[in-house]
Design an enzyme around this catalytic site. Structure first.
Site, short mmCIF file in Angstrom:
data_model
loop_
_atom_site.label_atom_id
_atom_site.label_comp_id
_atom_site.label_asym_id
_atom_site.label_seq_id
_atom_site.Cartn_x
_atom_site.Cartn_y
_atom_site.Cartn_z
N GLU A 17 0.83 -1.20 0.00
CA GLU A 17 0.00 0.00 0.00
C GLU A 17 0.87 1.26 0.00
OE1 GLU A 17 -3.07 0.50 -0.41
OE2 GLU A 17 -4.21 -1.23 0.26
N ARG A 98 -9.06 0.73 12.40
CA ARG A 98 -7.69 1.23 12.36
C ARG A 98 -7.53 2.19 11.20
NH1 ARG A 98 -4.46 -0.53 8.21
NH2 ARG A 98 -4.77 -2.59 7.27
N ASN A 146 -10.66 4.68 1.47
CA ASN A 146 -9.60 4.58 0.47
C ASN A 146 -9.68 5.76 -0.51
OD1 ASN A 146 -7.71 2.36 0.59
ND2 ASN A 146 -9.46 0.98 0.41
N ASP A 196 -9.74 1.18 -4.87
CA ASP A 196 -8.78 1.10 -3.75
C ASP A 196 -8.06 2.44 -3.70
OD1 ASP A 196 -6.94 0.29 -1.77
OD2 ASP A 196 -7.00 -1.77 -2.46
#
Length: 288
Positions: A17, A98, A146, A196
């Site tokens: 990521e 998170r 995202n 994403d």
């Protein structure tokens, strides 16, 4: 024009990521979120380094000194030379969430969205970290936040909850960091995938990783699909422009997300490199 697609000859991530080009050091940074490992190399994938951190890494950004790191529980400054994490702030987050995707704006703040790690869906949010360390929640009802990125002038914020498949846009006030009402821009499910990670090029076009469609798509600011480029690796997760001319697109990928996404491709988790797109990126914002 045909594009050149390669794999960067470095590193395999379980959950790749947050690729980030540092124009100051001419280094590419990215993370293995569940490693949890922070990686760096040059534009060609050489001179690689890595640092193992103490909790899952959502995203990273440039800071005035070192990096800004959004770990699972909050924001930290990271000094690569001393390999030291310094806490900045911990936003008020719901249990079993998170921090996840994040990006610096054009005025020295950092935005990060949270994601749900358990069954408590829609418990996440979108947070803004200010220069004084204060945090403000900008959005609620998020499951997997995202695609955070900003228009070249900084007046528009793009954001998505991957679970609903919609790339959103918001007016963004650079002087205050406040957002306007949500407007739905693109339903990425029309291309067979949720959105994403995302980035914006110098012309204002939005490049979105279509994680389930094994492609990266380019959309106009009005939401028109302009290009869709098939990729050699499954589960592309996040794009970023980099390289000395900011004309190379780097895309992280996922080998094993720790839940639904598990790839059996031998190169899963590596970084795809695309050259010859005929566009350039923007220098990343710096958290100040």
């Amino acid at each position: 024009m045909p594009v050149e697609i390669d794999l960067l000859p470095v590193g395999v991530a379980g959950l790749g990521e947050s690729p980030l080009w540092d124009h100051r050091s001419k280094r590419l940074w990215w993370v293995d979120s569940t490693g949890p490992t922070l990686h760096a190399c040059d534009a060609e994938g050489q001179n690689a380094e890595h640092w193992v951190l103490n909790q899952p890494i959502g995203s990273i950004g440039l800071a005035k000194e070192g990096l800004l790191v959004a770990l699972a529980d909050g924001f930290y400054r990271f000094d690569p030379d001393g390999a030291k994490l310094v806490p900045i702030a911990q936003p008020e987050m719901a249990p079993a969430t998170r921090l996840n995707d994040g990006k610096a704006d054009r005025c020295g703040r950092f935005l990060s969205a949270s994601m749900c790690t358990g069954a408590n869906v829609r418990a996440g949010g979108l947070f803004r970290l200010d220069a004084d360390g204060g945090c403000e929640r900008l959005e609620d009802g998020v499951t997997i936040g995202n695609a955070i990125c900003f228009s070249p002038d900084g007046d528009t914020l793009y954001f998505a909850d991957s679970m609903d498949g919609i790339l959103r846009r918001y007016d963004y006030a650079g002087d205050s960091g406040t957002i306007g009402p949500r407007a739905d821009l693109v339903d990425c499910r029309d291309q067979g995938s949720a959105p994403d990670g995302a980035t914006v090029d110098s012309e204002g076009y939005i490049w979105v990783a279509l994680v389930l469609a094994q492609a990266v798509a380019c959309y106009s600011p009005e939401g028109q699909l302009l290009r869709s480029i098939p990729l050699p690796l499954p589960y592309p997760s996040c794009p970023a422009f980099g390289g000395p001319g900011l004309d190379t697109l780097y895309l992280t990928s996922i080998a094993n997300s720790g839940h639904r996404l598990v790839a059996d491709h031998p190169d899963a988790g590596r970084i795809t490199v695309i050259r010859g797109l005929g566009v350039t990126g923007l220098v990343e914002g710096v958290y100040r």
